[in-house]
Motif scaffolding. Structure first.
Motif, mmCIF file in Angstrom:
data_model
loop_
_atom_site.group_PDB
_atom_site.id
_atom_site.type_symbol
_atom_site.label_atom_id
_atom_site.label_comp_id
_atom_site.label_asym_id
_atom_site.label_seq_id
_atom_site.Cartn_x
_atom_site.Cartn_y
_atom_site.Cartn_z
ATOM 1 N N ALA A 69 -0.961 -0.821 -6.374
ATOM 2 C CA ALA A 69 -1.449 -1.418 -5.126
ATOM 3 C C ALA A 69 -2.865 -1.948 -5.297
ATOM 4 O O ALA A 69 -3.193 -3.044 -4.827
ATOM 5 C CB ALA A 69 -1.395 -0.380 -4.009
ATOM 6 N N ASN A 74 -1.402 -5.410 -2.902
ATOM 7 C CA ASN A 74 -0.260 -5.234 -2.003
ATOM 8 C C ASN A 74 0.017 -3.735 -1.860
ATOM 9 O O ASN A 74 0.454 -3.082 -2.809
ATOM 10 C CB ASN A 74 0.961 -5.947 -2.576
ATOM 11 C CG ASN A 74 2.137 -5.931 -1.619
ATOM 12 O OD1 ASN A 74 2.181 -5.146 -0.667
ATOM 13 N ND2 ASN A 74 3.108 -6.802 -1.853
ATOM 14 N N TYR A 75 -0.212 -3.189 -0.661
ATOM 15 C CA TYR A 75 -0.091 -1.753 -0.431
ATOM 16 C C TYR A 75 1.193 -1.394 0.308
ATOM 17 O O TYR A 75 1.321 -0.296 0.830
ATOM 18 C CB TYR A 75 -1.309 -1.248 0.350
ATOM 19 C CG TYR A 75 -2.575 -1.307 -0.478
ATOM 20 C CD1 TYR A 75 -3.030 -0.194 -1.177
ATOM 21 C CD2 TYR A 75 -3.292 -2.498 -0.599
ATOM 22 C CE1 TYR A 75 -4.171 -0.251 -1.952
ATOM 23 C CE2 TYR A 75 -4.427 -2.569 -1.373
ATOM 24 C CZ TYR A 75 -4.869 -1.443 -2.050
ATOM 25 O OH TYR A 75 -5.995 -1.510 -2.838
ATOM 26 N N THR A 76 2.151 -2.311 0.316
ATOM 27 C CA THR A 76 3.397 -2.068 1.029
ATOM 28 C C THR A 76 4.198 -0.929 0.412
ATOM 29 O O THR A 76 4.692 -0.045 1.126
ATOM 30 C CB THR A 76 4.258 -3.341 1.053
ATOM 31 O OG1 THR A 76 3.509 -4.406 1.649
ATOM 32 C CG2 THR A 76 5.528 -3.118 1.860
ATOM 33 N N LEU A 78 3.151 1.537 -1.566
ATOM 34 C CA LEU A 78 2.432 2.801 -1.360
ATOM 35 C C LEU A 78 2.670 3.323 0.047
ATOM 36 O O LEU A 78 2.918 4.516 0.240
ATOM 37 C CB LEU A 78 0.943 2.588 -1.608
ATOM 38 C CG LEU A 78 0.044 3.807 -1.355
ATOM 39 C CD1 LEU A 78 0.376 4.940 -2.315
ATOM 40 C CD2 LEU A 78 -1.431 3.422 -1.471
ATOM 41 N N ALA A 91 -0.220 -1.854 5.834
ATOM 42 C CA ALA A 91 -0.592 -2.211 4.471
ATOM 43 C C ALA A 91 -1.982 -2.838 4.431
ATOM 44 O O ALA A 91 -2.756 -2.609 3.496
ATOM 45 C CB ALA A 91 0.446 -3.158 3.879
ATOM 46 N N GLY A 95 -5.314 -1.567 2.395
ATOM 47 C CA GLY A 95 -6.097 -2.454 1.549
ATOM 48 C C GLY A 95 -7.581 -2.357 1.846
ATOM 49 O O GLY A 95 -8.411 -2.393 0.932
#
Length: 208
Positions: A69, A74-76, A78, A91, A95
């Motif tokens: 991430a 892109n923290y989707t 996680l 998300a 970030g």
């Protein structure tokens, strides 16, 4: 070296725990009052029934998801690996939380091949959370972590994570300032008496 505590990050709906970053300290969400009333014993943590493979799967999946991430922005994924409380953060919010790590280019990829050394063996906290801490002995930077997982549909989901990097390997002390001691001179002074070592004489054979 154990990560000191769960640190400030994204605030969950219950206002009990935040997703951890390397920001300022926050009391761990799993901490509860030791006694609710007089005469009632405090609940205590107990060892978790989880084997070595389970520890590897949980720690690597959580930390590698964070690493990817941070690298992609892109923290989707996680977020999707987290518990419902964890997912109260979007998300985009995740970030923002990990912006400093992303800018610094922090790399956790060593956790994919190294085995963690646990400083806190897996235990179940009084609130039912799975809690563990330790480090990956990577060089030059060692990855220290502390993790909390929440049981959801018979699966452990990320509830809180704290990660930081410290120098790995043995560290030499700083060079001291001031006058340095001179190495000893092996050459004797001119007026020193010389010592001659006499060779041992061979014994003469005894004639019969």
């Amino acid at each position: 070296m154990r990560a000191s505590c769960i640190r400030r990050g994204a605030i969950v709906a219950s206002a009990m725990l935040a997703l951890a970053t390397i920001a300022g300290p926050l009391p761990a969400a799993h901490a509860q009052a030791k006694e609710k009333r007089v005469g009632q014993k405090a609940a205590v943590a107990h060892p978790a029934s989880i084997d070595r493979n389970g520890v590897l799967i949980l720690t690597r999946s959580a930390l590698l998801a964070l690493d990817q991430a941070n690298k992609t922005g892109n923290y989707t994924v996680l977020r999707d690996l987290g518990s419902p409380h964890f997912q109260t953060n979007s998300a985009a919010q995740l970030g923002d939380i990990f912006a400093n790590q992303r800018k610094q280019g922090v790399d956790f990829s060593a956790v994919a091949v190294l085995e963690p050394q646990l400083t806190l063996l897996p235990q179940i906290e009084p609130n039912g959370m799975l809690h563990m801490a330790g480090f990956f002995p990577s060089v030059p930077l060692q990855v220290n972590f502390e993790l909390l997982f929440e049981p959801v549909s018979r699966q452990w989901k990320i509830f809180g994570v704290s990660v930081n990097l410290t120098p790995g390997g043995p560290q030499a002390p700083e060079t001291p300032t001031g006058d340095q001691p001179k190495p000893a001179d092996a050459t004797p002074p001119p007026d020193a008496p010389s010592i001659a070592v006499q060779p041992k004489k061979k014994p003469k054979p005894v004639k019969p």
